[in-house]
Write an enzyme that holds these catalytic residues in place. Structure first.
Site, mmCIF file in Angstrom:
data_model
loop_
_atom_site.group_PDB
_atom_site.id
_atom_site.type_symbol
_atom_site.label_atom_id
_atom_site.label_comp_id
_atom_site.label_asym_id
_atom_site.label_seq_id
_atom_site.Cartn_x
_atom_site.Cartn_y
_atom_site.Cartn_z
ATOM 1 N N LYS A 1 59.677 42.284 43.041
ATOM 2 C CA LYS A 1 58.773 41.141 42.993
ATOM 3 C C LYS A 1 58.712 40.543 41.586
ATOM 4 O O LYS A 1 58.533 39.326 41.426
ATOM 5 C CB LYS A 1 57.378 41.548 43.468
ATOM 6 N N SER B 1 55.609 37.091 61.578
ATOM 7 C CA SER B 1 54.366 37.844 61.446
ATOM 8 C C SER B 1 53.776 37.647 60.061
ATOM 9 O O SER B 1 54.424 37.110 59.155
ATOM 10 C CB SER B 1 54.611 39.345 61.680
ATOM 11 N N LEU C 1 52.142 36.736 56.608
ATOM 12 C CA LEU C 1 52.082 35.509 55.816
ATOM 13 C C LEU C 1 53.022 34.447 56.380
ATOM 14 O O LEU C 1 52.704 33.255 56.377
ATOM 15 C CB LEU C 1 52.450 35.808 54.359
ATOM 16 N N PHE D 1 46.424 41.284 51.127
ATOM 17 C CA PHE D 1 46.236 40.407 52.280
ATOM 18 C C PHE D 1 46.269 41.212 53.580
ATOM 19 O O PHE D 1 46.901 42.264 53.659
ATOM 20 C CB PHE D 1 47.302 39.310 52.305
ATOM 21 N N ASP E 1 63.688 35.267 61.457
ATOM 22 C CA ASP E 1 63.163 36.622 61.346
ATOM 23 C C ASP E 1 64.097 37.602 62.035
ATOM 24 O O ASP E 1 64.803 37.234 62.983
ATOM 25 C CB ASP E 1 61.767 36.691 61.986
ATOM 26 N N TYR F 1 59.330 48.154 44.400
ATOM 27 C CA TYR F 1 58.614 46.971 44.870
ATOM 28 C C TYR F 1 58.225 46.081 43.696
ATOM 29 O O TYR F 1 58.443 44.862 43.719
ATOM 30 C CB TYR F 1 57.372 47.406 45.653
ATOM 31 N N SER G 1 54.418 39.059 44.314
ATOM 32 C CA SER G 1 53.243 39.905 44.554
ATOM 33 C C SER G 1 52.598 40.151 43.212
ATOM 34 O O SER G 1 53.271 40.109 42.166
ATOM 35 C CB SER G 1 53.660 41.245 45.177
ATOM 36 N N CYS H 1 59.110 34.619 53.093
ATOM 37 C CA CYS H 1 58.058 35.640 53.194
ATOM 38 C C CYS H 1 58.623 36.998 53.588
ATOM 39 O O CYS H 1 57.866 37.975 53.659
ATOM 40 C CB CYS H 1 57.013 35.219 54.222
#
Length: 253
Positions: free
Chosen positions: A163, A15, A17, A192, A36, A159, A146, A84
């Site tokens: 990242k 799903s 990106l 995005f 995945d 997060y 990110s 991703c």
């Protein structure tokens, strides 16, 4: 690197990106493996693209090792790895009831940072066994950070840390793997239009889109995928973190 005929694995490829990247690489002639946790979605996309699908948890070494081995077994070997997979569960340092439990941060860092390292180390090890192409290249590893690595907002402690770690890994990994002809590049997307954004009310989505200077909209996952394809084609891109954000610098909240 020539994408056509290359073995490619996309972690988190069912799903967002990852799915867009799987589509782009398959369209360019790569032998794509979609890795995945969501087995049903991964297999559905694989059927559509004529690709392979493997159920994979990026935090599980054995799971990723099996996925990499499956992707490397094709005639082109494993030449391209794109990570991703990630989570973005928000949490502040201090909530209404006091300090946030450490476990709230640990899971995000485990998936986003340690999961990326897990995929990177195993994909790179497989690539070093490849025969080099005419330019001496054996593989390419693309990771996903990110802009939160640089502009983390309130509630993005874990997060942003995870990242930021992915961004920091890029140069030392590229330097280490240079002798084997394996490149490492990280893409740091802004806002995005992914499943994470799809859960927001339309008014919130429009408000977020309006914060992007130009183009004043959410990014299309296909634009991320197109950058992956360009990174593959441009050998001088190595050891770099590329912001893909429409000049966005996020506010504190």
């Amino acid at each position: 690197m020539e994408i056509r005929g290359a073995g490619a694995i996309v972690f988190g490829g069912a799903s967002g990106l990852g799915a867009a990247t799987a589509r782009r690489l398959a369209a360019a002639g790569a032998d794509v493996t979609i890795a995945d946790r969501d087995e049903e979605r991964a297999r559905a996309l694989a059927r559509e693209l004529g690709a392979a699908a493997v159920t994979t948890d990026v935090t599980d070494p054995a799971s990723v090792e099996a996925a990499v081995a499956s992707a490397a077994a094709g005639p082109g070997g494993l030449r391209i790895s794109v990570v991703c997979a990630g989570v973005g569960t928000p949490a502040k340092l201090v909530g209404r009831d006091g300090a946030t439990p450490l476990e709230s941060f640990a899971r995000v860092i485990e998936v986003n940072l340690l999961g990326t390292l897990n995929c990177l180390r195993l994909a790179a090890a497989a690539m070093t066994a490849n025969e080099p192409d005419a330019g001496g290249e054996r593989g390419l590893c693309v990771n996903t950070a990110s802009i939160a690595a640089y502009d983390g907002q309130i509630g993005q402690i874990a997060y942003a840390a995870s990242k930021g770690g992915v961004a920091a890994v890029t140069l030392p990994a590229a330097r280490e793997l240079a002798r084997a002809g394996v490149r490492v590049v990280t893409i740091a997307p802004g806002l995005f239009d992914t499943p994470m954004m799809a859960g927001l009310p339309e008014a919130a989505r429009a408000s977020l889109a309006g914060t992007v200077p130009f183009p004043a909209r959410l990014g299309d996952p296909a634009e991320y995928a197109e950058l992956v394809a360009h990174v593959a084609a441009n050998r001088m891109l190595n050891g770099e973190v590329i912001r893909l954000d429409g000049a966005l610098r996020m506010a504190p909240r």
